[in-house]
Design a protein around this motif. Structure first.
Motif, PDB file in Angstrom:
ATOM      1  N   LEU A   1     -12.651   7.660   8.997  1.00 51.54           N
ATOM      2  CA  LEU A   1     -11.612   6.802   8.438  1.00 51.54           C
ATOM      3  C   LEU A   1     -10.518   6.646   9.483  1.00 51.54           C
ATOM      4  CD1 LEU A   1     -10.148   5.320   6.075  1.00 51.54           C
ATOM      5  CD2 LEU A   1      -9.298   7.561   5.345  1.00 51.54           C
ATOM      6  N   GLU A   2     -10.094   5.412   9.695  1.00 54.12           N
ATOM      7  CA  GLU A   2      -9.099   5.163  10.730  1.00 54.12           C
ATOM      8  C   GLU A   2      -8.130   4.075  10.270  1.00 54.12           C
ATOM      9  OE1 GLU A   2      -9.891   4.848  15.305  1.00 54.12           O
ATOM     10  OE2 GLU A   2     -10.139   2.827  14.440  1.00 54.12           O
ATOM     11  N   THR A   3      -6.849   4.328  10.488  1.00 54.88           N
ATOM     12  CA  THR A   3      -5.857   3.284  10.272  1.00 54.88           C
ATOM     13  C   THR A   3      -5.132   3.037  11.589  1.00 54.88           C
ATOM     14  OG1 THR A   3      -4.023   4.769   9.662  1.00 54.88           O
ATOM     15  CG2 THR A   3      -5.500   4.045   7.893  1.00 54.88           C
ATOM     16  N   GLU A   4      -4.743   1.788  11.779  1.00 52.74           N
ATOM     17  CA  GLU A   4      -4.022   1.418  12.987  1.00 52.74           C
ATOM     18  C   GLU A   4      -2.796   0.595  12.614  1.00 52.74           C
ATOM     19  OE1 GLU A   4      -4.763  -0.855  17.277  1.00 52.74           O
ATOM     20  OE2 GLU A   4      -6.410  -0.535  15.877  1.00 52.74           O
ATOM     21  N   GLU A   5      -1.608   1.168  12.891  1.00 56.31           N
ATOM     22  CA  GLU A   5      -0.329   0.494  12.637  1.00 56.31           C
ATOM     23  C   GLU A   5      -0.273  -0.097  11.219  1.00 56.31           C
ATOM     24  OE1 GLU A   5       2.424   0.423  14.468  1.00 56.31           O
ATOM     25  OE2 GLU A   5       1.435   1.781  15.893  1.00 56.31           O
ATOM     26  N   LEU A   6      -0.733   0.705  10.248  1.00 55.16           N
ATOM     27  CA  LEU A   6      -0.786   0.238   8.865  1.00 55.16           C
ATOM     28  C   LEU A   6       0.622   0.163   8.285  1.00 55.16           C
ATOM     29  CD1 LEU A   6      -3.035  -0.581   6.885  1.00 55.16           C
ATOM     30  CD2 LEU A   6      -2.931   1.726   5.945  1.00 55.16           C
ATOM     31  N   ARG A   7       0.928  -0.967   7.676  1.00 57.29           N
ATOM     32  CA  ARG A   7       2.287  -1.218   7.189  1.00 57.29           C
ATOM     33  C   ARG A   7       2.231  -1.936   5.838  1.00 57.29           C
ATOM     34  NH1 ARG A   7       7.452  -1.813   9.538  1.00 57.29           N
ATOM     35  NH2 ARG A   7       8.797  -3.357   8.539  1.00 57.29           N
ATOM     36  N   LYS A   8       3.108  -1.511   4.923  1.00 60.40           N
ATOM     37  CA  LYS A   8       3.259  -2.211   3.652  1.00 60.40           C
ATOM     38  C   LYS A   8       4.737  -2.343   3.332  1.00 60.40           C
ATOM     39  CE  LYS A   8       2.085  -4.262  -0.132  1.00 60.40           C
ATOM     40  NZ  LYS A   8       1.450  -5.605  -0.085  1.00 60.40           N
TER      41      LYS A   8
ATOM     42  N   SER B   1      -0.786   5.242  11.951  1.00 60.91           N
ATOM     43  CA  SER B   1      -2.051   5.251  12.694  1.00 60.91           C
ATOM     44  C   SER B   1      -2.651   6.654  12.595  1.00 60.91           C
ATOM     45  CB  SER B   1      -1.816   4.895  14.165  1.00 60.91           C
ATOM     46  OG  SER B   1      -1.358   3.558  14.297  1.00 60.91           O
ATOM     47  N   LEU B   2      -3.822   6.745  11.970  1.00 59.31           N
ATOM     48  CA  LEU B   2      -4.500   8.034  11.780  1.00 59.31           C
ATOM     49  C   LEU B   2      -5.987   7.876  12.029  1.00 59.31           C
ATOM     50  CD1 LEU B   2      -3.026   9.551   8.476  1.00 59.31           C
ATOM     51  CD2 LEU B   2      -2.647  10.380  10.797  1.00 59.31           C
ATOM     52  N   ALA B   3      -6.603   8.927  12.541  1.00 61.50           N
ATOM     53  CA  ALA B   3      -8.056   9.002  12.645  1.00 61.50           C
ATOM     54  C   ALA B   3      -8.497  10.271  11.933  1.00 61.50           C
ATOM     55  CB  ALA B   3      -8.507   9.012  14.101  1.00 61.50           C
ATOM     56  N   ILE B   4      -9.269  10.118  10.857  1.00 61.67           N
ATOM     57  CA  ILE B   4      -9.748  11.252  10.076  1.00 61.67           C
ATOM     58  C   ILE B   4     -11.160  11.597  10.529  1.00 61.67           C
ATOM     59  CG2 ILE B   4     -10.260  12.116   7.764  1.00 61.67           C
ATOM     60  CD1 ILE B   4      -7.303  11.547   8.203  1.00 61.67           C
ATOM     61  N   ASP B   5     -11.360  12.850  10.922  1.00 61.59           N
ATOM     62  CA  ASP B   5     -12.663  13.294  11.426  1.00 61.59           C
ATOM     63  C   ASP B   5     -13.464  13.981  10.333  1.00 61.59           C
ATOM     64  OD1 ASP B   5     -12.133  12.392  14.023  1.00 61.59           O
ATOM     65  OD2 ASP B   5     -11.065  14.246  14.512  1.00 61.59           O
TER      66      ASP B   5
ATOM     67  N   GLY C   1       5.617   7.684   0.653  1.00 64.94           N
ATOM     68  CA  GLY C   1       4.652   6.621   0.902  1.00 64.94           C
ATOM     69  C   GLY C   1       3.207   7.033   0.707  1.00 64.94           C
ATOM     70  N   LYS C   2       2.963   8.231   0.162  1.00 64.28           N
ATOM     71  CA  LYS C   2       1.593   8.729   0.024  1.00 64.28           C
ATOM     72  C   LYS C   2       0.755   7.843  -0.906  1.00 64.28           C
ATOM     73  CE  LYS C   2       2.734  12.763  -1.579  1.00 64.28           C
ATOM     74  NZ  LYS C   2       4.198  12.516  -1.700  1.00 64.28           N
ATOM     75  N   THR C   3       1.288   7.541  -2.076  1.00 60.73           N
ATOM     76  CA  THR C   3       0.523   6.741  -3.034  1.00 60.73           C
ATOM     77  C   THR C   3       0.273   5.340  -2.502  1.00 60.73           C
ATOM     78  OG1 THR C   3       1.395   7.992  -4.919  1.00 60.73           O
ATOM     79  CG2 THR C   3       0.493   5.814  -5.378  1.00 60.73           C
ATOM     80  N   THR C   4       1.284   4.740  -1.883  1.00 59.29           N
ATOM     81  CA  THR C   4       1.097   3.418  -1.298  1.00 59.29           C
ATOM     82  C   THR C   4       0.038   3.462  -0.203  1.00 59.29           C
ATOM     83  OG1 THR C   4       3.393   2.824  -1.768  1.00 59.29           O
ATOM     84  CG2 THR C   4       2.239   1.486  -0.139  1.00 59.29           C
ATOM     85  N   PHE C   5       0.066   4.512   0.612  1.00 60.20           N
ATOM     86  CA  PHE C   5      -0.922   4.668   1.678  1.00 60.20           C
ATOM     87  C   PHE C   5      -2.329   4.750   1.089  1.00 60.20           C
ATOM     88  CE2 PHE C   5      -3.147   7.553   4.771  1.00 60.20           C
ATOM     89  CZ  PHE C   5      -3.225   6.633   5.804  1.00 60.20           C
ATOM     90  N   TYR C   6      -2.513   5.560   0.053  1.00 58.79           N
ATOM     91  CA  TYR C   6      -3.814   5.649  -0.621  1.00 58.79           C
ATOM     92  C   TYR C   6      -4.234   4.293  -1.170  1.00 58.79           C
ATOM     93  CZ  TYR C   6      -5.247  10.587  -0.848  1.00 58.79           C
ATOM     94  OH  TYR C   6      -5.728  11.843  -0.557  1.00 58.79           O
ATOM     95  N   ASN C   7      -3.285   3.574  -1.762  1.00 63.47           N
ATOM     96  CA  ASN C   7      -3.613   2.276  -2.342  1.00 63.47           C
ATOM     97  C   ASN C   7      -4.007   1.256  -1.282  1.00 63.47           C
ATOM     98  OD1 ASN C   7      -3.218   3.080  -4.996  1.00 63.47           O
ATOM     99  ND2 ASN C   7      -1.080   2.442  -5.048  1.00 63.47           N
TER     100      ASN C   7
ATOM    101  N   GLY D   1       7.581   6.793   4.892  1.00 67.15           N
ATOM    102  CA  GLY D   1       6.494   5.884   5.185  1.00 67.15           C
ATOM    103  C   GLY D   1       5.839   6.055   6.535  1.00 67.15           C
ATOM    104  N   ALA D   2       6.292   7.007   7.334  1.00 62.69           N
ATOM    105  CA  ALA D   2       5.751   7.206   8.683  1.00 62.69           C
ATOM    106  C   ALA D   2       5.248   8.635   8.850  1.00 62.69           C
ATOM    107  CB  ALA D   2       6.821   6.902   9.727  1.00 62.69           C
ATOM    108  N   VAL D   3       4.414   8.857   9.866  1.00 60.77           N
ATOM    109  CA  VAL D   3       3.904  10.198  10.145  1.00 60.77           C
ATOM    110  C   VAL D   3       4.993  11.031  10.806  1.00 60.77           C
ATOM    111  CG1 VAL D   3       2.213  11.543  11.424  1.00 60.77           C
ATOM    112  CG2 VAL D   3       1.524   9.387  10.358  1.00 60.77           C
TER     113      VAL D   3
END
Length: 255
Positions: free
Chosen positions: A5-12, A24-28, A42-48, A228-230
């Motif tokens: 799973l990978e996100t790149e500059e994900l914004r809402k 931006s995350l890479a899940i291994d 921002g956890k719930t929004t990120f999941y959504n 909303g950020a890491v």
């Protein structure tokens, strides 16, 4: 290790409010990853965004496919699930009037994209029943398979929900507050189940959780969101001893 799973500059953004800000995350596949943060982080929004419930303002979401990472940005939830991402919710999401077995069977049918034919019996399909039986065994639900879900304890219902999520054969399994509302015994049991499943099945677990004892116990990696950020990303020892995390999330609870 393989990125699943990978996100790149994900914004809402909702009007002037930025709920997820360039994540931006890479899940291994080798890690159980916990995503934590204070309320409003921002956890719930990120999941959504990951599951297609919300479309991002900007950025991308990619999931492991047969030929590498597949772009699922903005795809509807059923397409994201078909691509291999499953989710369990903080509030149980099961059919209370049906048995445990019937709930798992319905979830398995949905994975296959089948239409329920009410003129025949789904339980007459031996392959289907073998798959359902395997899921019940994996999750320790065999002994209560014929019990209506409205007769189950809260902890048992949460386990059923895990079984439903597993029924779609996910590559990535998002768990939203898996121990919410549980007593200490139920919490211990669900943590043990997640560990066992992580060893036994080919799925990667990503967890949000408020219970820091659970986070310490279950995580190989912790990602902290704030505003909303890491804010931090690393092993439990690294993250939970980070002064920025203590200030932003743990507060007066300390370590």
């Amino acid at each position: 290790m393989t990125t699943v799973l990978e996100t790149e500059e994900l914004r809402k953004q909702f009007g002037e409010l930025v709920a997820v800000d360039g994540v931006s995350l890479a899940i291994d596949d080798a890690d159980i990853t916990s995503i934590i943060g204070p309320n409003g982080a921002g956890k719930t929004t990120f999941y959504n965004l990951l599951t297609g419930v919300l479309k991002p303002t900007a950025g991308t979401v990619r999931l492991k496919g047969d030929d590498g990472l597949v772009d699922v940005t903005g795809a509807p939830p059923h397409e994201v699930a078909k691509a291999g991402l499953s989710r369990s919710y903080q509030i149980t999401n099961i059919f209370e009037g049906l048995t445990v077995r019937e709930n798992v069977r319905i979830a398995r049918i949905s994975r296959d994209g089948s239409r329920m034919d009410f003129l025949s019996r789904a339980d007459s399909d031996p392959d289907m029943e073998a798959d359902v039986g395997e899921i019940l065994t994996l999750t320790g639900l065999t002994d209560i398979a014929e019990t209506p879900c409205d007769q189950l304890s809260h902890g048992q219902k949460r386990t059923v929900e895990i079984a439903l999520a597993l029924a779609i054969d996910p590559n990535v399994f998002l768990m939203d507050e898996p121990t919410a509302g549980m007593n200490p015994t139920e919490t211990t049991e669900i943590v043990s189940l997640i560990r066992e499943l992580n060893e036994e099945i080919d799925a990667t677990f990503v967890v949000t959780e408020h219970d820091m004892d659970v986070v310490r116990d279950i995580s190989d990696r912790i990602v902290v969101l704030a505003d909303g950020a890491v804010l931090a990303d690393g092993t439990p020892t690294e993250v939970l001893n980070d002064e920025r995390v203590t200030e932003a999330y743990l507060g007066s609870e300390g370590q």
